[in-house]
Design a protein around this motif. Sequence first.
Motif, PDB file in Angstrom:
ATOM      1  N   ILE A  65      -8.166  -3.454  -5.052  1.00  0.00           N
ATOM      2  CA  ILE A  65      -7.303  -4.591  -5.337  1.00  0.00           C
ATOM      3  C   ILE A  65      -8.069  -5.846  -4.947  1.00  0.00           C
ATOM      4  O   ILE A  65      -8.444  -6.025  -3.792  1.00  0.00           O
ATOM      5  N   ASP A  66      -8.304  -6.703  -5.943  1.00  0.00           N
ATOM      6  CA  ASP A  66      -9.089  -7.906  -5.679  1.00  0.00           C
ATOM      7  C   ASP A  66      -8.772  -8.952  -6.736  1.00  0.00           C
ATOM      8  O   ASP A  66      -8.712  -8.636  -7.928  1.00  0.00           O
ATOM      9  N   GLY A  67      -8.555 -10.180  -6.304  1.00  0.00           N
ATOM     10  CA  GLY A  67      -8.314 -11.264  -7.245  1.00  0.00           C
ATOM     11  C   GLY A  67      -7.072 -11.089  -8.094  1.00  0.00           C
ATOM     12  O   GLY A  67      -7.055 -11.479  -9.258  1.00  0.00           O
ATOM     13  N   GLY A  68      -6.024 -10.493  -7.542  1.00  0.00           N
ATOM     14  CA  GLY A  68      -4.786 -10.334  -8.282  1.00  0.00           C
ATOM     15  C   GLY A  68      -4.819  -9.242  -9.335  1.00  0.00           C
ATOM     16  O   GLY A  68      -3.977  -9.225 -10.238  1.00  0.00           O
ATOM     17  N   ALA A  69      -5.798  -8.343  -9.246  1.00  0.00           N
ATOM     18  CA  ALA A  69      -5.906  -7.252 -10.228  1.00  0.00           C
ATOM     19  C   ALA A  69      -6.325  -5.968  -9.526  1.00  0.00           C
ATOM     20  O   ALA A  69      -6.873  -5.987  -8.428  1.00  0.00           O
ATOM     21  N   LEU A  70      -6.030  -4.843 -10.187  1.00  0.00           N
ATOM     22  CA  LEU A  70      -6.525  -3.545  -9.740  1.00  0.00           C
ATOM     23  C   LEU A  70      -7.733  -3.220 -10.611  1.00  0.00           C
ATOM     24  O   LEU A  70      -7.604  -3.030 -11.820  1.00  0.00           O
ATOM     25  N   SER A  71      -8.912  -3.225 -10.015  1.00  0.00           N
ATOM     26  CA  SER A  71     -10.162  -2.974 -10.744  1.00  0.00           C
ATOM     27  C   SER A  71     -10.575  -1.524 -10.527  1.00  0.00           C
ATOM     28  O   SER A  71     -10.563  -1.032  -9.397  1.00  0.00           O
ATOM     29  N   ILE A  72     -10.959  -0.843 -11.615  1.00  0.00           N
ATOM     30  CA  ILE A  72     -11.262   0.587 -11.554  1.00  0.00           C
ATOM     31  C   ILE A  72     -12.637   0.854 -12.158  1.00  0.00           C
ATOM     32  O   ILE A  72     -12.915   0.474 -13.300  1.00  0.00           O
ATOM     33  N   SER A  94       7.371   3.885  -9.849  1.00  0.00           N
ATOM     34  CA  SER A  94       7.993   3.990 -11.168  1.00  0.00           C
ATOM     35  C   SER A  94       7.289   3.118 -12.208  1.00  0.00           C
ATOM     36  O   SER A  94       7.719   3.078 -13.363  1.00  0.00           O
ATOM     37  N   LEU A  95       6.241   2.438 -11.807  1.00  0.00           N
ATOM     38  CA  LEU A  95       5.537   1.530 -12.721  1.00  0.00           C
ATOM     39  C   LEU A  95       4.308   2.206 -13.321  1.00  0.00           C
ATOM     40  O   LEU A  95       3.568   2.913 -12.635  1.00  0.00           O
ATOM     41  N   LYS A  96       4.112   1.963 -14.614  1.00  0.00           N
ATOM     42  CA  LYS A  96       2.973   2.544 -15.318  1.00  0.00           C
ATOM     43  C   LYS A  96       2.376   1.469 -16.215  1.00  0.00           C
ATOM     44  O   LYS A  96       3.116   0.736 -16.885  1.00  0.00           O
ATOM     45  N   GLN A  97       1.058   1.353 -16.215  1.00  0.00           N
ATOM     46  CA  GLN A  97       0.411   0.302 -16.993  1.00  0.00           C
ATOM     47  C   GLN A  97      -0.932   0.787 -17.524  1.00  0.00           C
ATOM     48  O   GLN A  97      -1.673   1.477 -16.820  1.00  0.00           O
ATOM     49  N   LYS A  98      -1.246   0.413 -18.762  1.00  0.00           N
ATOM     50  CA  LYS A  98      -2.552   0.736 -19.336  1.00  0.00           C
ATOM     51  C   LYS A  98      -3.575  -0.257 -18.802  1.00  0.00           C
ATOM     52  O   LYS A  98      -3.317  -1.456 -18.712  1.00  0.00           O
ATOM     53  N   PRO A 113       1.481  -8.075 -12.740  1.00  0.00           N
ATOM     54  CA  PRO A 113       1.818  -8.576 -11.391  1.00  0.00           C
ATOM     55  C   PRO A 113       2.698  -7.638 -10.582  1.00  0.00           C
ATOM     56  O   PRO A 113       2.510  -7.504  -9.372  1.00  0.00           O
ATOM     57  N   LYS A 114       3.651  -6.968 -11.246  1.00  0.00           N
ATOM     58  CA  LYS A 114       4.556  -6.073 -10.506  1.00  0.00           C
ATOM     59  C   LYS A 114       3.804  -4.863  -9.962  1.00  0.00           C
ATOM     60  O   LYS A 114       3.994  -4.470  -8.806  1.00  0.00           O
ATOM     61  N   LEU A 115       2.949  -4.263 -10.777  1.00  0.00           N
ATOM     62  CA  LEU A 115       2.205  -3.089 -10.324  1.00  0.00           C
ATOM     63  C   LEU A 115       1.233  -3.461  -9.211  1.00  0.00           C
ATOM     64  O   LEU A 115       1.128  -2.770  -8.194  1.00  0.00           O
ATOM     65  N   VAL A 116       0.519  -4.580  -9.376  1.00  0.00           N
ATOM     66  CA  VAL A 116      -0.446  -5.012  -8.350  1.00  0.00           C
ATOM     67  C   VAL A 116       0.280  -5.357  -7.055  1.00  0.00           C
ATOM     68  O   VAL A 116      -0.176  -5.014  -5.962  1.00  0.00           O
ATOM     69  N   LEU A 118       3.124  -4.119  -5.994  1.00  0.00           N
ATOM     70  CA  LEU A 118       3.586  -2.878  -5.365  1.00  0.00           C
ATOM     71  C   LEU A 118       2.431  -2.167  -4.657  1.00  0.00           C
ATOM     72  O   LEU A 118       2.566  -1.725  -3.513  1.00  0.00           O
ATOM     73  N   ALA A 119       1.291  -2.059  -5.330  1.00  0.00           N
ATOM     74  CA  ALA A 119       0.131  -1.389  -4.725  1.00  0.00           C
ATOM     75  C   ALA A 119      -0.426  -2.169  -3.541  1.00  0.00           C
ATOM     76  O   ALA A 119      -1.076  -1.594  -2.677  1.00  0.00           O
ATOM     77  N   SER A 120      -0.165  -3.488  -3.483  1.00  0.00           N
ATOM     78  CA  SER A 120      -0.678  -4.334  -2.405  1.00  0.00           C
ATOM     79  C   SER A 120       0.275  -4.454  -1.232  1.00  0.00           C
ATOM     80  O   SER A 120      -0.088  -4.999  -0.190  1.00  0.00           O
ATOM     81  N   SER A 121       1.508  -3.990  -1.392  1.00  0.00           N
ATOM     82  CA  SER A 121       2.498  -4.155  -0.333  1.00  0.00           C
ATOM     83  C   SER A 121       2.195  -3.215   0.833  1.00  0.00           C
ATOM     84  O   SER A 121       1.600  -2.151   0.647  1.00  0.00           O
ATOM     85  N   PRO A 122       2.565  -3.605   2.053  1.00  0.00           N
ATOM     86  CA  PRO A 122       2.291  -2.764   3.221  1.00  0.00           C
ATOM     87  C   PRO A 122       2.870  -1.366   3.071  1.00  0.00           C
ATOM     88  O   PRO A 122       3.968  -1.193   2.550  1.00  0.00           O
ATOM     89  N   GLY A 123       2.101  -0.371   3.486  1.00  0.00           N
ATOM     90  CA  GLY A 123       2.544   1.008   3.417  1.00  0.00           C
ATOM     91  C   GLY A 123       1.530   1.888   2.721  1.00  0.00           C
ATOM     92  O   GLY A 123       0.396   1.490   2.473  1.00  0.00           O
TER      93      GLY A 123
END
Length: 197
Positions: A65-72, A94-98, A113-116, A118-123
């Motif tokens: 997670i960097d710069g507001g995106a999930l880079s793979i 429950s979120l899915k994105q291409k 933004p919603k998926l990023v 969620l993945a960035s939230s504590p936990g």
Amino acid sequence: MRQSTLAALASGALLLLPSPPGIAGPGAHGPGGEHLDGPAQVLSAGSSVPRVEAKSETFELVARIDGGALSILIDRYDTNEPVLEANVEVEVGSLKQKATFRREQGDYAVTDPKLVALASSPGSHALVFTVNAGKDSDLLEGTIQIAAHARPGTATALGSYTSIAAWIGGGVLVIGGVGAFLRRRRARNPAFMGGLR
């Protein structure tokens, strides 16, 4: 004592300091190209960005997670050959994105933004990656752990900068100490190595 000698002493004193913290880039392989056998979750206190590693018999990937995106970044497990122009989907909760392939970076990016968020939230968050490349298709799973105080690019990065600042501050103190020592020696014995010039 000549200024060049003083500089040489100060430089030598700096060698006694511990090495500054290293900065390592993400990757699914060790420095010799070997596969990493650790668990499929990575976020150390010294990391500047959260990341996750996942692998299967066909593919392996590193996502961060960097710069507001999930880079793979994805490669083939057996050959380390980069997997380009594949169809990649990421699922978090429950979120899915291409993911969109970015040719200039050679990676895939999820910018929803919603998926990023969620993945960035504590936990601890389970991520499922679906990779379709030519005749090969696979699911890869990994877990990313975000500390309660760590936000990508802020708290953890600040910790790295603090370590570097402490190392530089230590070097300044050593140089100052060497200078003060030499001044005292010269004051007590003006003939000490010809005096400071």
